[in-house]
Design an enzyme around this catalytic site. Structure first.
Site, PDB file in Angstrom:
ATOM      1  N   ILE A  42       0.837  -1.201   0.000  1.00 20.74           N
ATOM      2  CA  ILE A  42       0.000   0.000   0.000  1.00 20.74           C
ATOM      3  C   ILE A  42       0.876   1.257   0.000  1.00 20.74           C
ATOM      4  CG2 ILE A  42      -1.820   1.270   1.219  1.00 20.74           C
ATOM      5  CD1 ILE A  42      -2.705  -1.457   2.439  1.00 20.74           C
ATOM      6  N   GLY A  47       9.373  -4.909   2.094  1.00 18.29           N
ATOM      7  CA  GLY A  47       9.293  -3.977   0.969  1.00 18.29           C
ATOM      8  C   GLY A  47      10.517  -4.103   0.077  1.00 18.29           C
ATOM      9  N   ILE A  57      11.656   1.483  12.187  1.00 22.90           N
ATOM     10  CA  ILE A  57      10.852   2.342  13.068  1.00 22.90           C
ATOM     11  C   ILE A  57      11.068   2.004  14.549  1.00 22.90           C
ATOM     12  CG2 ILE A  57       9.053   2.954  11.393  1.00 22.90           C
ATOM     13  CD1 ILE A  57       7.266   0.819  12.860  1.00 22.90           C
ATOM     14  N   ALA A 105       4.210   1.306   8.101  1.00 24.92           N
ATOM     15  CA  ALA A 105       5.161   0.215   8.358  1.00 24.92           C
ATOM     16  C   ALA A 105       4.623  -0.693   9.454  1.00 24.92           C
ATOM     17  CB  ALA A 105       6.516   0.796   8.778  1.00 24.92           C
ATOM     18  N   ALA A 106       4.642  -1.968   9.193  1.00 23.90           N
ATOM     19  CA  ALA A 106       4.143  -2.931  10.181  1.00 23.90           C
ATOM     20  C   ALA A 106       4.491  -4.336   9.727  1.00 23.90           C
ATOM     21  CB  ALA A 106       2.621  -2.814  10.318  1.00 23.90           C
ATOM     22  N   TYR A 137      -1.848  -9.605  16.250  1.00 17.95           N
ATOM     23  CA  TYR A 137      -1.763  -8.471  15.311  1.00 17.95           C
ATOM     24  C   TYR A 137      -2.857  -7.453  15.621  1.00 17.95           C
ATOM     25  CZ  TYR A 137      -2.586  -6.065  10.808  1.00 17.95           C
ATOM     26  OH  TYR A 137      -2.811  -5.126   9.830  1.00 17.95           O
TER      27      TYR A 137
END
Ligand code: NAD
Length: 310
Positions: A14, A38, A54, A74-75, A142
């Site tokens: 995304i 990514g 992060i 970001a995850a 999650y």
């Protein structure tokens, strides 16, 4: 002067679409991504790519410098796998979010847009759309991490001088979603069939999802940067249309002319009824999803066909 955005996770599915959309709109865009999932080549060449984590406060601080709006994507995104990796996932999805939030506050960022998930909700009911007032009772680590991160964002952002906007994304599909066995059922089914493998449907396949095209999601994210009444709001981003996993399998099988689907035991981390009520996003953002799953599946198939087989 051009507006400046930070997109964390901007080398992912995304986030890479968002970085392109922002560049198209004339934003100066910085991407912060550790490239754990990514890929560098997905990042729009007009955007500045900073490779960093992060979980690292210095990386967050540098990434937030001179930025107007942070889009935090970001995850670690696997719902099912998060049971096995709940500690590591919380370090990224919760503590990483808090580090970024603190850095954004210190840097004088104006708005902090956080991408949460439908996984924060308790299971829905058949034929009933899930609105933002629906009970929060995640079925996965999650979802717990996203729920906790949301609470921190809503509580701490105003104290840090930031305007928080929380978007709860429903199942997002489209070209460019990386293949893993865990995330993105349309991508998983298409990839496996094209590789000559069978697909697994967990449970009876009647679980309903709100499949939302990535372009509609990026539209919502762009609107969230500016919509005046969105500050402080939490909103579902979906289409309001439900499709069962069995219906999705059939749509894909019809298009590819083949596909074998086996059933496995129901996955306890998976919601059965998860279709969004999007009235709030329509009202506060002017959000209007444009794409229907059946009209955009060919594009996903073509993009997966075009990828080199790994
Ligand atoms: P993705 O895995 O394609 O993108 C996530 C990106 O974050 C990856 O590029 C990855 O390298 C990066 N990342 C992971 N850990 C990092 C870290 N510690 N530091 C820096 N970068 C890191 O996933 P996506 O589908 O693009 O999801 C984007 C966001 O949307 C996530 O927050 C996800 O939870 C949320 N979301 C996605 C969906 C969906 O259906 N895809 C649904 C609901 C919510």
């Amino acid at each position: 002067m051009n507006r400046r955005a930070l997109v964390t996770g901007g080398a992912g599915f995304i986030g890479s679409h968002l970085a392109t959309a922002l560049s198209d709109e004339g934003w100066q865009t910085r991407v912060l991504d550790d490239l754990s999932v990514g890929r560098r080549e997905k990042v729009d060449p007009r955007a500045e790519l900073t490779i960093g984590d992060i979980r690292n406060s210095d990386a967050c601080r540098r990434a937030c410098e001179a930025v107007d709006t942070v889009f935090h994507l970001a995850a670690r995104v696997s719902i099912r796998h998060s049971v096995a990796t709940f500690v590591d996932d919380a370090e990224v999805n919760l503590l990483g979010t808090l580090r970024l939030l603190a850095a954004a506050g210190a840097a004088g960022v104006r708005r902090f847009v956080f991408t949460s998930s439908m996984a924060v909700y308790a299971d829905g009911l058949p034929e009933v759309l899930v609105d933002e007032g629906h009970k929060l009772a995640p079925l996965s680590p999650y979802g717990v991490g996203k729920m906790a991160a949301e609470e921190y964002v809503r509580m701490m952002a105003p104290r840090l001088g930031l305007e928080p906007v929380v978007l709860r994304l429903f199942n997002t599909y489209g070209a460019g979603q990386g293949y893993t066995p865990y995330v993105g059922v349309a991508t998983i089914f298409i990839t496996r069939i094209l590789q000559g493998e069978s697909c697994v449907i967990f449970g009876d396949g009647q679980q309903r999802r709100d499949f939302t095209h990535v372009t509609d999601v990026t539209q919502a994210l762009l609107l969230a940067a500016d919509a005046r009444h969105a500050a402080g709001a939490t909103m579902n981003i979906g289409t309001g249309i439900g499709t069962s996993v069995s219906e999705l399998a059939e749509l894909i099988r019809t298009r590819l002319g083949r596909g074998r689907f086996d059933h496995a035991e129901r996955d306890v981390t998976e919601l059965r009824y998860s279709v969004a009520d999007i009235a709030r996003a329509k009202k506060l953002l002017g959000y209007a999803p444009r794409y229907r799953l059946e009209d955009r599946l060919d594009e996903v198939i073509d993009s997966i066909r075009a990828q080199p087989i790994s």
